[in-house]
Design a protein around this motif. Structure first.
Motif, PDB file in Angstrom:
ATOM      1  N   ASP A  31      73.874  16.727  57.364  1.00 30.74           N
ATOM      2  CA  ASP A  31      72.609  16.541  58.093  1.00 30.74           C
ATOM      3  C   ASP A  31      71.873  17.860  58.294  1.00 30.74           C
ATOM      4  OD1 ASP A  31      74.260  17.714  59.979  1.00 30.74           O
ATOM      5  OD2 ASP A  31      73.697  16.373  61.613  1.00 30.74           O
ATOM      6  N   ARG A  32      72.478  18.975  57.797  1.00 30.91           N
ATOM      7  CA  ARG A  32      71.894  20.326  57.924  1.00 30.91           C
ATOM      8  C   ARG A  32      71.887  20.831  59.366  1.00 30.91           C
ATOM      9  NH1 ARG A  32      72.572  19.258  53.467  1.00 30.91           N
ATOM     10  NH2 ARG A  32      71.237  19.574  51.656  1.00 30.91           N
ATOM     11  N   LEU A  33      72.520  20.072  60.260  1.00 30.16           N
ATOM     12  CA  LEU A  33      72.495  20.442  61.671  1.00 30.16           C
ATOM     13  C   LEU A  33      73.899  20.628  62.241  1.00 30.16           C
ATOM     14  CD1 LEU A  33      69.871  17.766  62.721  1.00 30.16           C
ATOM     15  CD2 LEU A  33      69.453  20.224  62.675  1.00 30.16           C
ATOM     16  N   PHE A  34      74.794  19.767  61.814  1.00 31.18           N
ATOM     17  CA  PHE A  34      76.104  19.778  62.446  1.00 31.18           C
ATOM     18  C   PHE A  34      77.249  19.534  61.461  1.00 31.18           C
ATOM     19  CE2 PHE A  34      79.576  17.687  64.829  1.00 31.18           C
ATOM     20  CZ  PHE A  34      79.852  18.697  65.744  1.00 31.18           C
ATOM     21  N   ALA A  35      77.161  18.449  60.701  1.00 26.73           N
ATOM     22  CA  ALA A  35      78.303  18.088  59.851  1.00 26.73           C
ATOM     23  C   ALA A  35      77.901  17.068  58.793  1.00 26.73           C
ATOM     24  CB  ALA A  35      79.418  17.502  60.721  1.00 26.73           C
ATOM     25  N   ASP A  36      78.852  16.752  57.936  1.00 25.27           N
ATOM     26  CA  ASP A  36      78.655  15.623  57.039  1.00 25.27           C
ATOM     27  C   ASP A  36      79.460  14.451  57.578  1.00 25.27           C
ATOM     28  OD1 ASP A  36      77.735  14.245  54.673  1.00 25.27           O
ATOM     29  OD2 ASP A  36      79.831  14.280  54.038  1.00 25.27           O
ATOM     30  N   ASP A  37      78.786  13.347  57.814  1.00 26.50           N
ATOM     31  CA  ASP A  37      79.441  12.157  58.359  1.00 26.50           C
ATOM     32  C   ASP A  37      79.865  11.266  57.203  1.00 26.50           C
ATOM     33  OD1 ASP A  37      79.997   9.618  59.476  1.00 26.50           O
ATOM     34  OD2 ASP A  37      78.700  10.063  61.195  1.00 26.50           O
ATOM     35  N   ARG A  38      81.170  11.003  57.126  1.00 23.97           N
ATOM     36  CA  ARG A  38      81.656  10.242  55.977  1.00 23.97           C
ATOM     37  C   ARG A  38      81.590   8.742  56.180  1.00 23.97           C
ATOM     38  NH1 ARG A  38      86.684  14.095  54.623  1.00 23.97           N
ATOM     39  NH2 ARG A  38      85.930  14.861  52.645  1.00 23.97           N
ATOM     40  N   SER A  39      81.101   8.301  57.314  1.00 19.32           N
ATOM     41  CA  SER A  39      80.919   6.854  57.466  1.00 19.32           C
ATOM     42  C   SER A  39      79.535   6.442  56.967  1.00 19.32           C
ATOM     43  CB  SER A  39      81.121   6.424  58.918  1.00 19.32           C
ATOM     44  OG  SER A  39      80.294   7.167  59.764  1.00 19.32           O
ATOM     45  N   ILE A  40      78.713   7.427  56.610  1.00 19.05           N
ATOM     46  CA  ILE A  40      77.448   7.113  55.932  1.00 19.05           C
ATOM     47  C   ILE A  40      77.385   7.949  54.656  1.00 19.05           C
ATOM     48  CG2 ILE A  40      74.925   7.320  55.997  1.00 19.05           C
ATOM     49  CD1 ILE A  40      74.871   6.386  58.775  1.00 19.05           C
ATOM     50  N   ALA A  41      77.244   7.247  53.538  1.00 22.93           N
ATOM     51  CA  ALA A  41      77.075   7.932  52.262  1.00 22.93           C
ATOM     52  C   ALA A  41      75.610   7.863  51.888  1.00 22.93           C
ATOM     53  CB  ALA A  41      77.919   7.257  51.181  1.00 22.93           C
ATOM     54  N   GLY A  42      75.128   8.913  51.236  1.00 23.25           N
ATOM     55  CA  GLY A  42      73.735   8.892  50.812  1.00 23.25           C
ATOM     56  C   GLY A  42      73.561   9.672  49.544  1.00 23.25           C
ATOM     57  N   GLY A  43      72.481   9.402  48.843  1.00 21.43           N
ATOM     58  CA  GLY A  43      72.227  10.174  47.634  1.00 21.43           C
ATOM     59  C   GLY A  43      71.152   9.551  46.771  1.00 21.43           C
ATOM     60  N   ILE A  44      71.090  10.049  45.545  1.00 19.01           N
ATOM     61  CA  ILE A  44      70.107   9.550  44.585  1.00 19.01           C
ATOM     62  C   ILE A  44      70.853   8.725  43.544  1.00 19.01           C
ATOM     63  CG2 ILE A  44      68.343  10.199  42.898  1.00 19.01           C
ATOM     64  CD1 ILE A  44      68.208  12.938  44.355  1.00 19.01           C
ATOM     65  N   ALA A  45      70.333   7.557  43.261  1.00 23.56           N
ATOM     66  CA  ALA A  45      70.978   6.700  42.270  1.00 23.56           C
ATOM     67  C   ALA A  45      69.950   6.211  41.266  1.00 23.56           C
ATOM     68  CB  ALA A  45      71.641   5.509  42.955  1.00 23.56           C
ATOM     69  N   LEU A  46      70.475   5.742  40.163  1.00 29.88           N
ATOM     70  CA  LEU A  46      69.614   5.131  39.147  1.00 29.88           C
ATOM     71  C   LEU A  46      69.874   3.636  39.178  1.00 29.88           C
ATOM     72  CD1 LEU A  46      67.711   6.734  37.368  1.00 29.88           C
ATOM     73  CD2 LEU A  46      69.377   6.575  35.513  1.00 29.88           C
TER      74      LEU A  46
END
Ligand SMILES: [Zn+2]
Lengths: 306, 333
Positions: free
Chosen positions: B88-103
C-alpha cells in the motif's frame, strides 16, 4: 437537604474513585460491526456519573449540556438535544421526516423493535436531517439518534443522509454529520450494508463540488458507520472520551483473544493514531463549528468572485 | 471429496452402494448392469433434488468449503497473464487482498481480489481472508492506477469480514474501507464485482460497489455472519441456520432484491467439484458485461454506478412532500 446527601457521596467517591475505566456502565458498544444494542438514558431525578461516580442532579446535568460537572464526562445525548445545543434558535428546517421504515426482509421481530425504538426515542427513525444555521452561517446537518436502535443505519437512515448531502450540493451548503451508531442495521440485511456505499458515494459528489464536510464522531460510533460516512470528513471532530472504532471492544477480545490496552478506541486513542483532527468539548462545539463553517463560506475560496 | 456435508450423505451412501454392486458384479462375473443403471438414475435424481433445493445454511457451508476455489485457483484460468503488484506504500503488503494487472480476453484489466487460504498455514499468512487497512489501501492505490490508465477493474470478493484486531483499529480500518467505497464511486472505468465465496459485511462491500455485481450461485453476501446474528437475536450461535434464512443473503436473494445483477452457474454441488467449468462460466459472464460496459462513455459509467447505489434501500414515504421540497429548494438560505 437532598443536595447535601449527594455532596457527601461525591467526596467519598472522588477519594476512592480510581476506576479509570472510561466506559460508562450503560454504554454497551455493539458486539459486531453492524449491530445494535440497547442503552437506557438515565432517567429520573439524579444520575451517577459512570466515570467519576459523582451523583448529579439531572437538572444540573441538563444545564451543563449533559457533561459531568465534576469530571467533564460527556453523557450521551439525544439528537434533538444536540440540535438544540448547537444551532441558532428557530433556524432548523427538518427534511424527510416522513420516511418510514419498511420490514422488507420480513425479519423476525423487526416491526416490534421499530415500535419500541420509536416509543423510546420519540423519533421516527435513527437520524434527524435538515438545514440550520450556526451564528448565522447556513449548513446542512444530520444527527444520529443513539436511542433509536443504537443509531443503526438501515434504508431510511441511509436515504435521509444521502438526500441531505444531495440537497447540500444543490444549495451549495456545507454538511456536518454527528454520528453515533452501532453500524449497519442487521434487520435490513444487505440493503443496510449498501447504505454505507450510498452515503459514501454521495459524499464523493459533495467533495467534487468543493463543499465542506465536517464529521463529528460521537460516543459510540462503530461498524458500518465508521466504515462509511463517519470517517470521510474533510475535518474529523470528536468529543472527549467518545468510543470510536470499526470492531467493538468485546468482539476484539472474544475473537482475537486480545486484551485491549486502557483507553483503546477512545477519541484520544484515535487522535493519537491519526484519525481525528480535533477533540472538542460539547460546550465548545458551537463556536468551533462556527469558525470552521465561516472559513469555508463560498466567498472565502480563492479564485471565486463574491 | 475430502469434506462431505451432512446433507450430501444420502448421495454418498448411494454412490458407495453402486460401487459395491459394480465390484461384486466384476468379482463374480454376474451381469448387474440393469441394477446399476437403475441406481445411477436414482442417484442423479437425488443429486438434483438435494443440490437443487439447498437451504441458505447449506449454501453457506458450500461457500466456506475448505476446497472451494480461491482467486489464485481461478487466475490462471481466467487470465492469459497476471502480474501481481504488492503493497500500500504506507505500511505493508496485505496478503488477504491480491491485486495487479491481468490480461482478460486480450484486454489489460486491473484485478483486486480477496484471498482465503486453503489450509491452516496459508490461512495464517492470509489472515483467513480478513483484510487489514493496508489491504484496502493497496486496493485503492491499484484502482486509482486503473482509472489513470483507463483500465477496467475486476474485483473478486471472498472474505469472512475485515480484520478485527487492535492493529486494524490503530491503522484506521473504518477509514480504509470508507475510502475504498468513496474512491470506487468516482471512477470513469468499468468496475465489475464478483462474489466468489463468502461476502462478509463491510469488509466485502469495500470491493462490491461496481457497475455490475455478479455472484457465484452458491456464494452469499451478508451484513453480518449468521453465527453472530444468531448470537444477537437468540443468544445462541447454534441457531446460525435460522439466522441464515432470516438474513436473506444468498445469491438468489440478492438477485431478487436487485442488489446482484446476475448469478454465475456452478457445477452440481459447488465450484470445488469442477474448477475449470466454474472458471469458464465466470469468464463468459464477466466478459459479457465487460463488452457491454465498454460501450458506455466514462461519464455514463460513473453515473450508472451512482444510480445503482442510489436505488438500493426500501422505505415508505409520503412522496408529495419531498418532491415539493426538492423542486422548491431555494438557493437562498
Ligand atoms: Zn463525572
Amino acid at each position: 437537604m437532598f443536595k447535601d446527601i449527594f455532596r457527601k457521596t461525591k467526596y467519598v467517591t472522588i477519594k476512592s474513585g480510581q476506576n479509570l475505566d472510561r466506559r460508562p456502565s450503560e454504554v454497551v458498544p455493539q458486539e459486531e460491526p453492524g449491530i445494535v444494542t440497547k442503552k437506557e438514558l438515565p432517567d429520573g431525578l439524579w444520575v451517577k456519573c459512570p466515570k467519576c461516580g459523582e451523583v448529579l442532579f439531572n437538572k444540573n446535568l441538563e444545564e451543563n449540556s449533559r457533561v459531568c460537572t465534576t469530571c467533564e464526562h460527556h453523557f450521551r445525548i439525544s439528537a434533538t438535544l444536540r440540535l438544540k445545543l448547537l444551532v441558532d434558535e428557530d433556524s432548523f428546517e427538518e427534511w424527510d421526516a416522513d420516511l418510514k421504515t419498511q420490514d422488507s426482509l420480513d425479519f423476525p421481530g423487526y416491526d416490534e423493535k421499530i415500535s419500541e425504538a420509536q416509543e423510546k426515542s420519540g423519533m421516527a427513525e435513527g437520524v434527524l436531517t435538515g438545514r440550520a444555521k450556526i451564528e448565522g452561517v447556513p449548513f446542512v446537518i444530520a444527527i444520529n439518534e443513539a436511542g433509536f436502535m443504537m443509531g443503526s443505519m438501515g434504508s431510511v437512515v441511509g436515504e435521509k443522509i444521502t438526500r441531505a448531502i444531495e440537497r447540500a450540493i444543490k444549495l451549495r451548503l456545507p454538511v456536518v454529520i454527528f454520528s453515533t451508531s452501532g453500524g449497519a442495521r442487521m434487520q435490513e440485511g444487505i440493503l443496510s450494508l449498501y447504505q454505507m456505499a450510498k452515503t459514501s458515494a454521495a459524499l464523493g459528489k459533495l467533495a467534487e463540488n468543493h463543499l465542506l464536510y465536517i464529521s463529528v464522531v460521537t460516543d459510540p460510533t462503530f461498524g458500518g458507520v465508521t466504515a462509511s460516512y463517519a470517517s470521510l470528513g474533510d475535518i474529523m471532530i470528536s468529543e472527549p472520551n467518545a468510543l470510536i472504532g470499526f470492531t467493538g471492544p468485546r468482539v476484539i477480545k472474544q475473537t482475537m483473544r486480545q486484551e485491549l490496552p486502557a483507553g483503546a478506541q477512545t477519541a484520544e486513542f484515535n487522535q493519537e493514531h491519526g484519525s481525528i483532527d480535533l477533540i472538542v468539548a460539547r460546550n465548545q462545539m458551537r463556536p468551533v463549528l462556527a469558525r470552521l463553517l465561516r472559513y469555508h463560506q463560498e466567498g472565502a475560496r480563492y479564485g471565486t468572485t463574491v | 471429496m475430502a469434506q462431505l456435508f451432512e446433507f450430501e450423505k444420502p448421495i454418498a451412501e448411494l454412490e458407495l452402494k453402486i460401487a459395491e454392486i459394480q465390484k461384486f458384479s466384476a468379482d463374480k462375473g454376474i451381469d448387474l448392469s440393469q441394477e446399476v443403471s437403475t441406481l445411477e438414475k436414482k442417484a442423479a435424481l437425488l443429486k438434483k433434488e438435494i443440490y437443487g433445493n439447498l437451504e441458505p445454511w447449506q449454501k453457506v457451508q458450500i461457500a466456506r468449503h475448505s476446497e472451494r476455489p480461491n482467486f489464485y485457483d481461478y487466475a490462471p484460468l481466467l487470465f492469459e497473464d497476471f502480474i501481481e503488484l504488492k503493497g500500500d506504500r504506507l505500511f505493508a503488503d496485505d496478503r488477504s487482498i491480491a491485486g495487479g494487472i491481468a490480461l482478460f480476453h486480450g484486454m489489460p484489466v486491473t484485478v483486486i481480489a480477496q484471498v482465503k487460504g486453503k489450509d491452516t498455514k496459508e490461512n495464517i499468512k492470509r489472515n483467513f481472508g480478513m483484510p487489514h487497512p493496508e489491504g484496502y489501501r493497496k486496493a485503492v492505490r491499484l484502482m486509482d492506477q486503473a482509472e489513470k490508465f483507463g483500465r477496467p477493474i475486476l474485483t473478486f470478493i471472498d472474505t469472512p469480514g475485515a480484520a478485527c484486531d487492535l492493529g486494524a483499529e490503530e491503522r484506521g480500518q473504518g477509514e480504509a474501507i470508507a475510502r475504498c467505497l468513496l474512491a470506487t464511486s468516482g471512477y470513469h472505468v468499468p468496475v465489475i464485482s464478483t462474489v466468489i465465496g463468502e461476502g462478509g459485511s463491510g469488509g466485502a462491500l469495500a470491493l462490491g460497489v461496481g457497475n455490475v455485481l455478479l455472484m457465484l450461485e452458491n456464494s452469499f453476501y451478508s451484513v453480518i455472519a449468521p453465527e453472530s446474528c444468531a448470537s444477537i437475536l437468540w443468544k445462541d450461535t447454534t441457531k446460525a441456520k435460522e439466522a441464515a434464512a432470516a438474513l436473506k443473503f444468498t445469491a438468489q436473494d440478492l438477485l431478487r432484491l436487485g442488489v446482484a445483477d446476475e448469478l454465475v452457474r456452478e457445477p452440481q454441488g459447488g465450484a470445488h467439484n469442477n474448477l475449470h467449468q466454474t472458471a469458464e462460466e465466470l469468464s463468459q459472464v464477466i466478459s459479457k458485461y465487460l463488452v457491454r460496459l465498454r460501450l458506455e462513455s466514462p461519464e455514463a459509467l460513473r453515473d450508472q454506478r451512482y444510480q445503482k447505489l442510489r436505488a438500493i434501500g426500501v422505505f415508505q414515504e409520503t412522496a408529495d412532500i419531498n418532491n415539493m421540497l426538492d423542486s422548491d429548494v431555494s438557493t437562498e438560505s
